[in-house]
Design a protein around this motif. Structure first.
Motif, short mmCIF file in Angstrom:
data_model
loop_
_atom_site.label_atom_id
_atom_site.label_comp_id
_atom_site.label_asym_id
_atom_site.label_seq_id
_atom_site.Cartn_x
_atom_site.Cartn_y
_atom_site.Cartn_z
N GLY A 185 9.49 8.81 5.15
CA GLY A 185 9.31 9.11 3.74
C GLY A 185 8.32 8.24 3.01
O GLY A 185 8.48 8.01 1.83
N MET A 186 7.28 7.72 3.67
CA MET A 186 6.33 6.84 3.00
C MET A 186 4.92 7.42 2.98
O MET A 186 4.51 8.08 3.93
N GLY A 187 4.22 7.13 1.88
CA GLY A 187 2.82 7.55 1.79
C GLY A 187 2.01 6.44 1.14
O GLY A 187 2.55 5.51 0.56
N LEU A 188 0.66 6.54 1.27
CA LEU A 188 -0.22 5.55 0.64
C LEU A 188 -0.32 5.83 -0.86
O LEU A 188 -0.44 6.99 -1.26
N HIS A 189 -0.29 4.80 -1.68
CA HIS A 189 -0.40 5.02 -3.13
C HIS A 189 -1.77 5.60 -3.49
O HIS A 189 -2.77 5.28 -2.86
N PHE A 190 -1.77 6.48 -4.50
CA PHE A 190 -3.03 7.13 -4.92
C PHE A 190 -3.53 6.56 -6.24
O PHE A 190 -4.57 6.92 -6.74
N ASP A 191 -2.75 5.66 -6.84
CA ASP A 191 -3.20 4.93 -8.03
C ASP A 191 -2.42 3.61 -8.05
O ASP A 191 -1.67 3.33 -7.10
N LEU A 192 -2.62 2.80 -9.10
CA LEU A 192 -1.90 1.53 -9.17
C LEU A 192 -0.81 1.56 -10.24
O LEU A 192 -0.11 0.57 -10.45
N LEU A 231 5.39 11.84 -5.27
CA LEU A 231 5.35 13.26 -5.61
C LEU A 231 5.84 13.53 -7.03
O LEU A 231 5.60 14.59 -7.58
N ALA A 232 6.52 12.53 -7.63
CA ALA A 232 7.04 12.73 -8.98
C ALA A 232 5.90 12.96 -9.97
O ALA A 232 6.07 13.63 -10.98
N LYS A 233 4.73 12.39 -9.68
CA LYS A 233 3.57 12.57 -10.56
C LYS A 233 2.80 13.78 -10.05
O LYS A 233 1.84 13.66 -9.29
N GLY A 234 3.27 14.96 -10.44
CA GLY A 234 2.94 16.23 -9.80
C GLY A 234 1.49 16.50 -9.43
O GLY A 234 1.21 16.83 -8.28
N GLU A 235 0.58 16.30 -10.34
CA GLU A 235 -0.77 16.83 -10.15
C GLU A 235 -1.51 16.32 -8.91
O GLU A 235 -2.41 16.97 -8.41
N THR A 236 -1.14 15.14 -8.43
CA THR A 236 -1.88 14.60 -7.29
C THR A 236 -1.12 14.78 -5.99
O THR A 236 -1.53 14.28 -4.95
N SER A 237 -0.03 15.53 -6.03
CA SER A 237 0.85 15.56 -4.87
C SER A 237 0.14 16.01 -3.61
O SER A 237 0.40 15.51 -2.53
N LYS A 238 -0.79 16.91 -3.75
CA LYS A 238 -1.39 17.41 -2.53
C LYS A 238 -2.42 16.45 -1.95
O LYS A 238 -2.98 16.68 -0.89
N GLU A 239 -2.71 15.34 -2.67
CA GLU A 239 -3.73 14.42 -2.19
C GLU A 239 -3.14 13.18 -1.50
O GLU A 239 -3.85 12.24 -1.22
N VAL A 240 -1.87 13.18 -1.25
CA VAL A 240 -1.23 11.98 -0.71
C VAL A 240 -1.41 11.91 0.82
O VAL A 240 -1.32 12.92 1.51
N TYR A 241 -1.70 10.70 1.31
CA TYR A 241 -1.69 10.46 2.75
C TYR A 241 -0.29 10.02 3.17
O TYR A 241 0.21 8.99 2.70
N VAL A 242 0.32 10.77 4.03
CA VAL A 242 1.66 10.45 4.53
C VAL A 242 1.51 9.57 5.76
O VAL A 242 0.61 9.77 6.58
N LEU A 243 2.39 8.57 5.91
CA LEU A 243 2.36 7.70 7.09
C LEU A 243 3.38 8.17 8.12
O LEU A 243 4.48 8.59 7.78
N ALA A 291 0.82 -1.22 0.00
CA ALA A 291 0.00 0.00 0.00
C ALA A 291 0.84 1.26 0.00
O ALA A 291 0.35 2.33 -0.34
N VAL A 292 2.10 1.16 0.39
CA VAL A 292 2.91 2.37 0.56
C VAL A 292 4.02 2.45 -0.49
O VAL A 292 4.52 1.43 -0.98
N GLU A 293 4.37 3.67 -0.82
CA GLU A 293 5.49 3.96 -1.71
C GLU A 293 6.29 5.09 -1.09
O GLU A 293 5.75 5.89 -0.31
N PRO A 294 7.57 5.17 -1.46
CA PRO A 294 8.36 6.31 -0.99
C PRO A 294 7.75 7.62 -1.48
O PRO A 294 7.27 7.71 -2.61
N MET A 295 7.76 8.62 -0.64
CA MET A 295 7.13 9.90 -0.99
C MET A 295 7.71 10.50 -2.26
O MET A 295 6.97 11.10 -3.04
N ASP A 296 9.02 10.34 -2.48
CA ASP A 296 9.58 10.99 -3.68
C ASP A 296 8.99 10.39 -4.95
O ASP A 296 8.80 11.08 -5.94
#
Lengths: 452, 452
Positions: free
Chosen positions: A76-83, A52-64, A44-49
């Motif tokens: 530096g981990m957040g929940l993925h916002f797509d697959l 954030l590389a996929k700019g447009e959704t950056s503000k919608e990320v849940y950080v752990l 479920a988690v990916e490194p934040m960098d």
């Protein structure tokens, strides 16, 4: 604790609703596998960098954050916002262990840290198929993913009709270049707003923001009006008189997708060339897809995707891909909430074995186990209540049959018809239609109101 | 991006491994549904106050934070660390819409914010079954959940043998009370460490920390030594000469669970009364379960649970429950990592349709679609390479059959035997064993080394 209340944006299903979702997922998975797509489940988690590389959704990320963070590197981990982001990472991480072209499907939850508001999910399920190659990937896979997803959605019999709208970035970019546009990407971004802005407004923006002449703007809008369920769009585009090599390439590719899907379409399942579809995202490089559900156009696209010449790259090797993603929750939550689709019962059980006395539980359980061995979901009544109460127990849950252990032997009652007959539990099975809950569409509802 | 590396504690599977996990999940789900358990999927997040109410795991919670938090109320959410807390919340939230007793199963990821270290997962999959009642819940459901889970695990043919160890809190508490212990909970907590401490050390702790006499400590340890695959444990306990009403109640309940499971056990699937099992958690009130996998005892319990008289309560109504949770990842990750279990291929495809020329793709696709219509997962070769190369493509992925569209008609080659025969694609289906990847156990490995 006090009675909890639902969390906005985190839809949950009751058992009968969840059954519908399970069936959707199973049908999709079965279809994808018939076409050779292997399942993956990424963490479920990916490194934040990466996120954030996929700019447009950056503000919608849940950080752990670990509750008692001791600074050992979870920050530096957040929940993925797509697959797609996790899949691209997985391909790079495991490239030496995968065989290319690699077909995979993935059906998982994703999370977006949106503001709570009606109709916006913060947790939802997506079903993605992608084909990824190493260095190269044949164009025919563009046709393949469209066909496979059209077939999968078509097998969801309770889903209203739908239309997969296909376009091609090369086609529209080539057209804009042939027109003489200096910033074709800007033109494309403006055309992407066609469903939100009136045509006159867009024509004026194309002139003020993208530097087109009035005539070029008209031609751009004329292109976006073209839509056909067959390859006649090619002639309609040619009639606009614009020429460019990239346009030719795009026209040929789009025609190949529409043609390639012709054999699997019908009144309900449509694959159309729709030249207004642009997709806002930068990384698409050829075919693009969106999908509208008949009568539920306000949901927006329920199934989107396209070709990306670089799904992933580690600097030395590039992995081109083409994929399409179905928004399971986006389509299903409104259908269930509005009662358009429902399941016939809230439990898997097809049979309730009635209890004559509490002493009879072992015998009842043994008979139940015989039915289960033959594949019939069966439960034993919780208590030796009066038979009327036990039948009411089955009725309330939608269980169609009650089995009684009479002195003369086992008898089964279809509680819908009231018919009761002796049976042999070693061999009896219910009618196939009763084995599992069935899913029905409520025809009384105007589900196809704006699809004529 | 650079080649990514795995995240410690977040195991992921390659396609063939994931196939094994999918089969495990499907087998569990099928068994649970045969027994009338309905599936639920709860959201991944719960309010922090709920997560922290279950004290012992509080420091392992992952807290969520929106990247650009605007203070609108997400702050109090964390990822669930088990499936019991979410289920209890779901029952309270939806109590008016559920029918009791309510049987549910739930197979989902859970997250624990552990320090990264070998063998500790921070994301893993659990499979839970629970039965929950309103106000009351018959004891026979304790027998039911043990039977259902034993049957489900037993159907995982590639799993080594296992032993479900059952005990009863009433039995041990009644025994300690009958002995004259002043703090039976303290005694229980110490006995729970029996697998970590030598008996002499424990005997001395029972005296120093729980106030037992040397004789009482010996009796306590004697009780914990009792273990039987049938109800003979009752006599063994009686022989210790301790009496108490609660002990009698516990003995009767434990005997009923062991007796009730007798008909479904065999050499591989064992359900035993093991009076050393205490479970550390406060909320169990009767039956408790743990499970050891033969040859993998170092994993600890792979499947645990028990009865809780108050699974949930909203102050007015109490919901008693009994449940058991199988650690899918805990059992499966080591089996896959050690190569004990593997799948026969990395793709669902049973057939590869070879391409004679790139022009022949439409024809090849039409034949593939015939096979799929009959339920055979089929893919078409990516390129019209030489046949030897196309056969190698199939061989590398474990696809057993290659179909050639010869001038004389379609022929299929079993690439394992080399046999090639003409077929009619409208009717041909592979041998049933070839339809899906098969799962095999590597018998060469000492999987049952300490189970004699």
């Amino acid at each position: 604790m006090a009675k909890p209340t639902p969390l906005s944006g985190f839809p949950e299903f009751l058992p009968a609703e969840r059954f519908v979702e399970q069936e959707v997922v199973a049908t999709l998975a079965r279809t994808f596998e018939l076409h050779g797509f292997a399942n993956l489940e990424t963490r479920a988690v990916e490194p934040m960098d990466q996120l954030l590389a996929k700019g447009e959704t950056s503000k919608e990320v849940y950080v752990l954050k670990r509750l008692q963070d001791t600074g050992d590197g979870d920050a530096g981990m957040g929940l993925h916002f797509d697959l797609t982001v996790p899949f691209a990472r997985f391909v790079l991480e495991n490239s030496g262990k995968l065989d290319f072209p690699f077909r995979r499907y993935q059906i998982q939850k994703v999370w977006r840290g949106e503001r709570p508001q009606a109709g916006r999910f913060r947790e939802f399920t997506q079903a993605d198929i992608d084909v990824v190659g190493r260095d190269t990937l044949g164009f025919h896979h563009d046709v393949e993913v469209a066909r496979v997803m059209a077939e999968a959605l078509g097998r969801l019999e309770f889903l209203p009709g739908f239309r997969i709208q296909v376009n091609n970035r090369k086609l529209i970019q080539g057209f804009y270049l042939g027109l003489g546009a200096s910033d074709p990407m800007k033109v494309m971004q403006l055309v992407d707003k066609l469903d939100k802005l009136p045509a006159e407004k867009l024509a004026s923006l194309l002139q003020s923001d993208a530097g087109l002449s009035a005539d070029q703007a008209d031609q751009t809008l004329a292109l976006a009006q073209i839509c056909s369920g067959d390859t006649s769009f090619v002639e309609a585009v040619r009639a606009l008189g614009v020429t460019h090599d990239l346009l030719d390439e795009g026209l040929a590719e789009l025609a190949a997708v529409v043609d390639g899907c012709a054999s699997i379409t019908d009144d309900r399942v449509r694959v159309v060339a729709d030249l207004s579809i642009a997709r806002g995202l930068d990384y698409y490089t050829g075919t693009v897809f969106e999908t509208r559900l008949d009568g539920f156009e306000s949901l927006g696209s329920i199934c989107s995707g396209g070709r990306y010449d670089s799904l992933a790259s580690d600097g030395r090797t590039t992995y081109p891909g083409v994929g399409i993603s179905f928004g399971v929750s986006r389509a299903l939550v409104p259908l269930l909430q509005q009662g358009v689709v429902r399941a016939s019962r809230s439990v898997p059980s097809a049979v309730l074995v009635a209890l004559t006395s509490d002493d009879g539980r072992a015998e009842a359980e043994a008979v139940a186990q015989q039915l289960r061995t033959n594949g019939t979901p069966t439960e034993v009544a919780p208590k030796a209540d009066k038979f009327g109460k036990q039948i009411a127990y089955a009725d309330k849950r939608g269980i169609p049959y009650v089995l009684f252990l009479n002195e003369n032997g086992p008898e089964i009652k279809d509680i819908r018809s009231g018919e009761q007959v002796p049976i042999d539990p070693a061999t009896w099975v219910p009618a196939a239609a009763d084995l599992r809950p069935t899913i029905t569409q409520n025809d009384a509802l105007p589900i196809s109101k704006d699809q004529k």
